[in-house]
Design a protein around this motif. Structure first.
Motif: not given
Length: 79
Positions: A39-48
């Protein structure tokens, strides 16, 4: 399940509470911390925001902190 691997360690030098850790604790701890890391890595990837050291590299260093903690105890005991 009261899992000592998923709790704060109020021990000298923050050592793992080895006397409280059972083999059965590891599966739950790995599943939970791996899910948290993903979830943390997904959040990093989704950062605009444009990628930067602070919002990418520094965040990646923190993303799997709990997973690393569980894995460190596991490999210490397995070794």
């Amino acid at each position: 399940m009261n899992n000592p691997l998923l709790q704060e360690w109020n021990t000298p030098f923050s050592f793992p509470p080895f006397s409280k850790i059972k083999d059965t604790h590891f599966l739950q701890a790995f599943e939970q911390t791996l899910s948290e890391a993903n979830l943390n890595y997904d959040r990093i990837c989704e950062n605009l925001e444009p990628p930067s050291f602070k919002n990418t590299i520094a965040e990646m260093e923190r993303a799997d902190k709990n997973l690393n903690r569980v894995a460190s105890v596991f490999f210490n005991l397995a070794g």
